[in-house]
Write an enzyme that holds these catalytic residues in place. Structure first.
Site, PDB file in Angstrom:
ATOM      1  N   TYR A 105      66.214  31.409  17.858  1.00 39.84           N
ATOM      2  CA  TYR A 105      67.607  30.615  18.033  1.00 39.84           C
ATOM      3  C   TYR A 105      67.287  29.455  18.753  1.00 39.84           C
ATOM      4  O   TYR A 105      66.704  29.532  19.907  1.00 39.84           O
ATOM      5  CB  TYR A 105      68.607  31.291  18.024  1.00 39.84           C
ATOM      6  N   PRO A 106      67.940  28.261  18.650  1.00 37.56           N
ATOM      7  CA  PRO A 106      67.962  27.030  19.087  1.00 37.56           C
ATOM      8  C   PRO A 106      69.126  26.876  19.954  1.00 37.56           C
ATOM      9  O   PRO A 106      70.308  27.524  19.323  1.00 37.56           O
ATOM     10  CB  PRO A 106      67.861  25.637  18.214  1.00 37.56           C
ATOM     11  N   MET A 107      69.287  26.227  20.861  1.00 39.39           N
ATOM     12  CA  MET A 107      70.569  26.219  21.689  1.00 39.39           C
ATOM     13  C   MET A 107      70.890  24.736  22.675  1.00 39.39           C
ATOM     14  O   MET A 107      69.654  24.077  22.784  1.00 39.39           O
ATOM     15  CB  MET A 107      70.843  27.041  22.777  1.00 39.39           C
ATOM     16  N   ASP A 108      71.888  24.530  22.796  1.00 40.86           N
ATOM     17  CA  ASP A 108      72.123  23.229  23.599  1.00 40.86           C
ATOM     18  C   ASP A 108      73.053  23.581  24.927  1.00 40.86           C
ATOM     19  O   ASP A 108      73.663  24.836  24.690  1.00 40.86           O
ATOM     20  CB  ASP A 108      73.220  22.555  22.852  1.00 40.86           C
ATOM     21  N   ARG A 162      51.861  31.864  31.318  1.00 40.90           N
ATOM     22  CA  ARG A 162      53.370  31.765  30.633  1.00 40.90           C
ATOM     23  C   ARG A 162      53.494  30.459  30.000  1.00 40.90           C
ATOM     24  O   ARG A 162      54.260  30.481  28.977  1.00 40.90           O
ATOM     25  CB  ARG A 162      54.245  32.063  31.607  1.00 40.90           C
ATOM     26  N   SER A 212      76.224  30.634  29.988  1.00 44.23           N
ATOM     27  CA  SER A 212      76.493  30.814  28.769  1.00 44.23           C
ATOM     28  C   SER A 212      78.040  30.534  27.849  1.00 44.23           C
ATOM     29  O   SER A 212      78.280  30.116  27.141  1.00 44.23           O
ATOM     30  CB  SER A 212      75.860  32.229  28.257  1.00 44.23           C
TER      31      SER A 212
END
Lengths: 276, 276, 276, 276, 276
Positions: free
Chosen positions: D174-177, D160, D252
């Site tokens: 997509y990127p995220m914070d 993995r 989230s």
């Protein structure tokens, strides 16, 4: 502390007086296109630009254009125009665009404002005195009295309202706002609270008086921030020290929002060819 | 805990000393235009660029320019200039722009700053000692004493104020701010609280001392963020681990706001042709 | 204060009436391309543009296009179109684009809206009267009564709904929103609270009546802000004074969010060649 | 609930292990320029591109480049490179840029990251066990023990950490914070709270295991967001359902901030000509 | 009000069914380049475009492309594609790009989504009934029951899931989010609270049923906002009235965040030449 009724009824707007109309123009220099020109054509364009920029390099009756070489990618050149009114600013812009050099400049930013001197320290006093004389705010007589006060300030402050651009090696220009947050809102603070904070703020500036000169212009309703600030110094590290020290001051720590900072090196009109 | 009166009266600004003037330039390489050139012209341009960049590849009296190949779309090349002052930075920019290579580079970003070493740990001590001697902040004598203290630090820290750019394979550059939120505001924290948080923060950095070298530069009043951070390492995963670990630290978790991150691979001046 | 049941049941939306369809177009003038043309071609293009712009320079049955020379980098020209409907706005855009001049104009911004006059002051009264007559909101009869009221206002206010663009030297255009913050939210305020705040706000505007004319257009659902504001004056400093004074007013201080400000100088259609 | 002293002293950073270096490149295809080429030249360019992209289409020792046709204006093509390290990513970028096709691709975005597997579930357990054995955080012995634990995970999770890009028809990147708000701040939550929330979050993902494959990469300190997320599925509606369902999950709903979403259709290297 | 245990255990996600795949493409028309073409070439390009756009102008088995002339600078044309799946959307994009006209169109925006009908009103009822029957959420049987319910809705709602684009003169398109603020967070509201608010919201829409048709598409995980909204009307002022009225509704006032608004005039495929 409950404000006494007279204070509570004072208009919230601090008095201020206005002077020169100001335009900052940030420009990218289209160097590859420029370098594709013959030496002769370039000389001719430089010659014309030197002539035009020399003519407005020094202040004549409040009209002046200073040229700066900007550091970094926000632009290569910054033109700072001081004029008598907006129509003259429009002419200055058009005059620059129509130079041969104009074809090699592309705008990256600009700022429109009017030199402004706030007179927070005496505002409450003036308003209070008028009210004690029984005048109601915004009546004809009130307006005349205020106008008279402002006129006296305009005359006393004329050199700072129609300033010559200081001949320092460096400039630092940035726009700023007073915060209108959901809980911290400058425009909801009382006149006296704002006066108190501005006084402390001014004290810091005065400690730097020998090293930095400052010109404040107002731009509420004219451009996207409420004020433009120009700092002039021969040592650019002073910009950093002054603004950093101010950042701990209540009025800046809590209420100041800053736009982009532009730092430039003054270029004599006759040397414009040297940076192209 | 109520601060004692002396502490409360201390100036809020931490002491710091300054060194090299720094410019980061991020550039896109105009590859299609470049590839349209003949091999001969390209060779000539590379030859000139190699010569110019080799001349400043190693630090000479605090003057140095390092070249990095950036990863991703924020630019193809990053030039990091360390100089004695801003005028020299302007010359470095102009010199680069005037190379034949300059016509094939388009700016995508930049950052202007001054190497800065904060001395939080001794600030309160120094201020306190002066006040106990009866000196008032901002008086001439106070300023002289502070200046003397700073001079001693400047000498002791000279190698870090005028650093050679570490010869690591990778660089990570990003600008940052301390938060000025409506409820969480770094600039409203007391000097001693800030000192406490910075100390804990520094402890994390020291655990990575063998793997990462760091150069902090101040840019309040010079560019759009308050600090620029350069990290240097041979393993880029360390950038991720260090900054992620710091993010849980109070001063970063609560008060740090980050600008764009730039990661690059060092390119020897003689190899510049190899990445074009 | 607990609202009485009738008040609580009033619809929250203030009454308003609509008039002219409005498009603002901000354009950059592609000067280098323009200057590359021969004098003859330029003359021909100017001649055509003067003809077309003269034809719509004065309002004819609610159709008018005014031209402004913008200050700063947000555009060189601003065309303000007032028309009978959106289809006519589309034609106006297309007509301008198809002029020879159109090839030398590149859009930098635009704003789409409909002239709108809010009638906060009588909304609660009208709603209340209908409810006291036993009418339920949104029923057919309610809608007919409201429509009748609006029709009377449309007739009485026709000159302001289908205005001629004031012939002042300067214009100031900006879009704005009412804040919908997590704690300060205009759209959660009661109708009566909003009415109270709008009344105070209007009082400031009326003090400037002799110096500034104002046209408000609504753009909720049409463009990215909720309203467009056009101010017209012969002294641009008045824009600054008015908007600064308003900023201390509750409805602006707390609830107004402002988009970009555009300031321009009116250009007679016959003088369009003079600013190219 | 007061945390017991041991828990309170645990380091806040969750354990994680790292694998492949990842670069996403979003590109606009310069179609008008491409169409201006002769059929022969286009064929030759396509032939070269097919050859180059076929060579890296399947994972070989952790090296692979997948090509996607993006939907919408964020780009026409997305290249997803998995490599052993950043130097190889730089080579992959350069190799692509130097293809004949490179002249017809203009970057519109990119993302730099490292495949990362968080091991929240065992972090507190490992830390706790070490502390009960009397080891102090960050000592040499502590670090060795942690490193040993991570090594065991690295081996067990190798497939993995160095994944083959799933051969699904669609990708969603997509990127995220994690949010660091003034009141809701992920990085101020305790390790056990974060572990609890991540567990619930993971449970949702597992319900979609048969329909979506996911590769998480960390980018704190490498790019402008903290993580990059790649989802792979044959039915793109599953992206919507999964992410919508997750949005109601505490971690989230409260703590996730999302960057731009990119959805693409996989293109076989041999078919690249078919989408140009 | 304490929720009863059954309610508290309900899954938070409202049921919804999906239909057509949707792509909005906003395009700038490169008019100067277009006008440089000969009349003959332009005729040929228009002829080809008319043919291609006519073929998809009316819905055939859920496939349709409508063309709009946008007002303002956000684009000159908007193509709205409805297709059976994303692969067909990709083909539609590619087909348009490959038209002769494609060389004169430059993308300024786009939006990717899937037609979606939320069924908030029956979600809690369905979930509750299943739980009363003793089914546990997310078990196989639960999923089958839900899938059966959704299938019945898909059949009943098929005409709205695979809609023909309404033949109105005007369109208004905008994307939107539900707010996830630090204190006001839609995704933390209970299912029943959200259902209550959506019901009130729907009631406003129904009052405009005769004047506006609406198509909602979901884009969580597909594009940068959570939903896309298309409104269709013959009087564009209705867009303004409807959205303004909704703004006072709780679900919009507190929880709606809006992206850019696009307003266009429908163009018949055969008339495409008339707006170029």
């Amino acid at each position: 502390m409950t404000p006494d009724p007279v204070t509570a009824a004072l208009p919230p707007v601090p008095l201020s007086v206005e002077g020169a109309s100001v335009m900052h123009q940030m420009m990218r220099f289209r160097r590859p296109e420029w370098r594709a020109l013959s030496t002769m054509v370039r000389s001719e364009i430089v010659r014309e630009a030197v002539g035009a920029l020399t003519a407005t390099e020094h202040a004549v009756e409040g009209r002046q254009t200073a040229v700066y070489s900007l550091l970094g990618h926000k632009g290569d050149l910054m033109f700072v125009h001081f004029r008598r009114n907006f129509e003259e600013l429009q002419s200055a812009e058009l005059h620059l665009a129509r130079l041969g050099l104009g074809d090699y400049l592309a705008p990256t930013g600009s700022y429109l404002s009017i030199v402004e001197l706030g007179i927070y320290e005496s505002t409450a006093k003036v308003y209070g005195a008028l009210m004690e004389r029984g005048l109601q705010p915004y009546t004809e007589q009130w307006k005349q009295e205020i106008e008279g006060t402002l006129d006296r300030h305009r005359q006393a402050m004329a050199p700072r309202l129609w300033p010559e651009i200081p001949a320092t090696k460096y400039v630092c220009f940035y726009p700023m706002d007073r915060r209108r947050g959901e809980t911290k809102n400058w425009y909801e603070e009382s006149l006296s609270e704002r006066q108190r904070m501005m006084e402390k703020h001014g004290a810091i500036g005065r400690r730097y008086a020998g090293e930095v000169r400052q010109i404040i212009s107002g731009s509420t309703g004219l451009d996207d921030w409420e004020w433009g600030v120009d700092l002039f110094a021969n040592d650019p590290a002073v910009f950093k020290r002054l603004i950093y020290e101010m950042r701990f001051d209540e009025v800046s720590a809590v209420y100041a929002l800053f736009g982009p900072f532009h730092v430039g090196v003054r270029v004599a009109a006759s040397d414009i060819g040297g940076i192209l």
